[in-house]
Write an enzyme that holds these catalytic residues in place. Structure first.
Site, PDB file in Angstrom:
ATOM      1  N   GLU A   1      32.370  -5.850  76.446  1.00 48.01           N
ATOM      2  CA  GLU A   1      32.179  -5.528  77.351  1.00 48.01           C
ATOM      3  C   GLU A   1      30.611  -4.718  77.656  1.00 48.01           C
ATOM      4  OE1 GLU A   1      30.994  -3.910  80.836  1.00 48.01           O
ATOM      5  OE2 GLU A   1      32.648  -2.353  80.633  1.00 48.01           O
TER       6      GLU A   1
ATOM      7  N   SER B   1      26.427  -1.552  75.235  1.00 48.45           N
ATOM      8  CA  SER B   1      24.869  -1.717  75.749  1.00 48.45           C
ATOM      9  C   SER B   1      24.998  -3.624  74.905  1.00 48.45           C
ATOM     10  CB  SER B   1      24.145  -1.014  74.889  1.00 48.45           C
ATOM     11  OG  SER B   1      24.357  -1.737  72.820  1.00 48.45           O
TER      12      SER B   1
END
Length: 490
Positions: free
Chosen positions: A257, A236
């Protein structure tokens, strides 16, 4: 305790320094099936002290062990052996994913076979990548740029695709010459156990690969440990911001990412039925729990209502069922809290005034499990929460636009920039629009992902790239060497 068909020797231990050891704590993680809501596994819950042990083992293996000093070809060969050991256990890896995440058993072999193939591709980089390159120089006879391993890497994976994401991080790190601490999500740790057992079977030296599964506090302790040179995190945006802050505070390297709210622009040249088939079936992939998911669809106002009706028909025909059934098209969400999160967003969408066209409820025929109907909101305001925030479920927002340029503007009005698509039969237009959309990836006519190429996001979707040769660079430091002559061996 592990799911049926999965043979893990030491699920209640940690793999540190080449040995399976007991945690210093007494807590355990219970793994719950999203299909049945029953406990299907128990694994160790690592403490902060366990994290320190793992860092110490990885640090010793990097600072004094043979791994960083081995030739790239030798490391690549070892990673290939690791991939071959994992290949033997593909059925178990698939069973783990279906049991923990609720991923479709019909899709699992394709997903996990592809992930192992990616490991083999990464191993091949050890044979081909130039770790020392001669560059032109105005100052000296010989200028060399050497690429050296960044050091000890913490590889932290999310719960939705634990094998593919974690194995890719680890493979790149190993080929680069790093030592690794694998930190899987506590909800989906079993694949990491198989990876550790496979590393052991492949003869990777002690301390080079370590496994600790811990909760939030222990994981934060790991990231804060000064012995960690690099954090590679997928998850997240909220967690990524925290990791970024910690790494910045001690100038540690990090690759992040993170989340996405990717848009698919439907051009007027693309048939409505074809667009509906792509959009309605894409949002059900992995129950919508994909960071690069096309969760916003943008279409001109004149075609909006027709497309909404067509997508609704596609969604209403989706077969919802247990993820083990071969004809299931949409399985459960991965966990109760994720189901509740998605339901909260559906309520928010209604409150914001969007039109709930279809879905939004739990199937009346399913008495157990975290199932949810595929859901379409139409006439969505792009400034609304359901259009701006990552829902991570089978919920599609259909947004009307004035024209193509307005659609591009809407696509870019987002804090995220991970992926995007345009639905068109004109590849020239696809390229033109793709260059205008601010995203790390872009595809024509669907959610196109290829992990042998760089993958990552613009804006709050992350920092750095994974995949391709860029994934290897992220685990390397460059060193400039200015010499009076060329050495006999590089």
């Amino acid at each position: 305790m592990t799911p049926e068909g999965v043979d893990i020797r030491n699920p209640e231990k940690l793999y540190i320094g080449g040995s399976w050891i007991e945690s210093t704590g007494t807590q355990r993680f219970e793994l719950v099936s999203p299909n049945s809501e029953e406990v299907i596994g128990v694994v160790a819950d690592a403490t902060s002290a366990d994290m320190d042990k793992a860092v110490a083992a990885a640090r010793e293996a990097f600072d004094t062990g043979p791994w960083p000093q081995m030739s790239p070809a030798e490391r690549g060969a070892a990673v290939l052996r690791w991939a071959e050991e994992l290949e033997k256990r593909e059925a178990e890896l698939c069973a783990c994913w279906t049991a923990q995440v609720g991923g479709l058993s019909s899709f699992a072999p394709q997903m996990h076979g592809g992930a192992t193939a990616t490991i083999k591709f990464i191993a091949s980089l050890g044979q081909d990548f130039e770790f020392v390159v001669r560059r032109p120089s105005q100052m000296v006879d010989t200028a060399l740029v050497a690429y050296e391993p960044v050091g000890v890497a913490a590889c932290i994976a999310p719960w939705n695709a634990p094998y593919g994401i974690l194995s890719s991080k680890v493979a790149y790190a190993l080929v680069a010459g790093c030592t690794v601490i694998m930190k899987p999500s506590p909800e989906t740790p079993l694949e990491a156990y198989i990876m550790a057992e496979a590393a052991e079977a492949a003869g990777i030296p002690a301390g080079v690969v370590n496994l600790v599964c811990g909760g939030r506090d222990a994981s934060d302790h790991l990231v804060n440990n000064p012995g960690i040179d690099k954090v590679s995190f997928t998850g997240s945006t909220i967690a990524g911001k925290r990791i970024g802050e910690v790494c910045a505070g001690r100038v540690a390297r990090c690759t992040l990412e993170l989340g996405g709210k990717s848009a698919a622009i439907v051009r007027d040249d693309f048939p409505i039925e074809a667009a509906a088939a792509i959009l309605g079936n894409t949002i059900t992939v992995m129950s919508g729990q994909v960071c690069a998911m096309l969760s916003r669809a943008i279409v001109t106002k004149s075609r909006h209502d027709e497309l909404a009706d067509a997508i609704a028909k596609v969604m209403q025909g989706v077969k919802i069922g247990a993820s083990t059934a071969p004809d299931t098209q949409l399985g459960p969400l991965a966990m109760k809290r994720q189901l509740e999160r998605v339901e909260d967003y559906i309520a928010i969408g209604k409150q914001e005034g969007a039109d709930l066209v279809t879905g939004g409820n739990r199937p009346t025929t399913m008495n157990k499990g975290y199932f949810l109907e595929p859901t379409l909101f139409a006439n969505v305001d792009n400034t609304s929460r359901i259009a701006q925030e990552e829902i991570f479920g089978p919920v599609l927002s259909l947004i009307p636009a004035e024209d193509e340029e307005d659609a591009i503007r809407i696509a870019n009005e987002s804090a995220f920039g991970l992926n995007g698509s345009v639905l068109t039969n004109d590849h020239e237009a696809a390229y033109r629009i793709g260059r205008k959309v601010r995203a790390g990836g872009f595809g024509q006519n669907g959610m196109r992902l290829e992990f042998g190429l760089p993958f990552g996001g613009f804006k709050q979707s992350g920092i750095g790239r994974e995949g391709g040769v860029e994934g290897l660079y992220s685990f390397l430091e460059s060193k400039t060497m200015l010499l009076d002559g060329m050495p006999s061996q590089l």
